[in-house]
Design a protein around this motif. Sequence first.
Motif, mmCIF file in Angstrom:
data_model
loop_
_atom_site.group_PDB
_atom_site.id
_atom_site.type_symbol
_atom_site.label_atom_id
_atom_site.label_comp_id
_atom_site.label_asym_id
_atom_site.label_seq_id
_atom_site.Cartn_x
_atom_site.Cartn_y
_atom_site.Cartn_z
ATOM 1 N N ASP A 120 5.593 -3.914 -1.369
ATOM 2 C CA ASP A 120 4.666 -4.239 0.474
ATOM 3 C C ASP A 120 3.497 -3.399 0.157
ATOM 4 O O ASP A 120 2.202 -3.823 1.162
ATOM 5 C CB ASP A 120 4.967 -4.252 1.591
ATOM 6 N N ASN A 127 10.117 -1.518 -2.339
ATOM 7 C CA ASN A 127 9.590 -2.968 -2.162
ATOM 8 C C ASN A 127 8.901 -3.860 -2.032
ATOM 9 O O ASN A 127 8.091 -4.877 -1.407
ATOM 10 C CB ASN A 127 9.866 -2.865 0.342
ATOM 11 N N PHE A 134 2.404 -0.130 1.356
ATOM 12 C CA PHE A 134 2.517 0.715 1.748
ATOM 13 C C PHE A 134 3.910 1.603 1.320
ATOM 14 O O PHE A 134 4.825 0.861 1.146
ATOM 15 C CB PHE A 134 2.435 0.869 3.323
ATOM 16 N N LEU A 135 4.126 2.965 1.620
ATOM 17 C CA LEU A 135 5.123 3.831 1.871
ATOM 18 C C LEU A 135 5.919 3.825 3.326
ATOM 19 O O LEU A 135 4.909 4.740 3.926
ATOM 20 C CB LEU A 135 4.862 5.287 1.575
ATOM 21 N N GLU A 195 10.373 5.215 1.921
ATOM 22 C CA GLU A 195 10.075 5.197 0.375
ATOM 23 C C GLU A 195 9.789 6.883 -0.176
ATOM 24 O O GLU A 195 9.535 7.016 -0.905
ATOM 25 C CB GLU A 195 9.284 4.741 -0.452
ATOM 26 N N ASP A 243 6.975 2.973 -4.237
ATOM 27 C CA ASP A 243 7.035 1.970 -3.034
ATOM 28 C C ASP A 243 8.270 0.565 -3.403
ATOM 29 O O ASP A 243 8.061 -0.291 -4.315
ATOM 30 C CB ASP A 243 5.311 0.862 -3.703
HETATM 31 CA CA LIG Z 1 7.229 0.414 0.592
#
Ligand SMILES: [Ca+2]
Length: 111
Positions: free
Chosen positions: A98, A96, A100-101, A105, A94
């Motif tokens: 956040d 960034n 979530f992928l 990613e 992940d």
């Molecule tokens: Ca992400």
Amino acid sequence: MRLLLTASLLTPALASATPPVTLDAYLRIMDRNGDGRVSLAEYQAHMSQGFRSMDRNHDGVIEVGEQPPGPRRHGAITLTQYLRNLAATFHRQDANHDGFLDARELAAPPR
Ligand SMILES: [Ca+2]
Ligand SMILES: [Ca+2]
């Protein structure tokens, strides 16, 4: 890039039976709620299918004898440990942070 991914993600059987499957299609397989990204729960649900198929006696533990042979063989691993390992991988992928992928990613080489 797309060619490489297609080759590494698909089994030959799938590749011959269907048009080229894109990374987006692969993401949709994991993306159960259809929000276009993969949550940790979705990632674990998908990735633990392999655990469940290796766990031949369905006791939630993969004994050494149930693991594929190879240099990475270690002691028995429980489903709990396995899910924890998956979570660690998920968070490394992940990029960034956040939670979530996204497709990019997911496709990134393991860190
Ligand atoms: Ca992400
Ligand atoms: Ca999702």
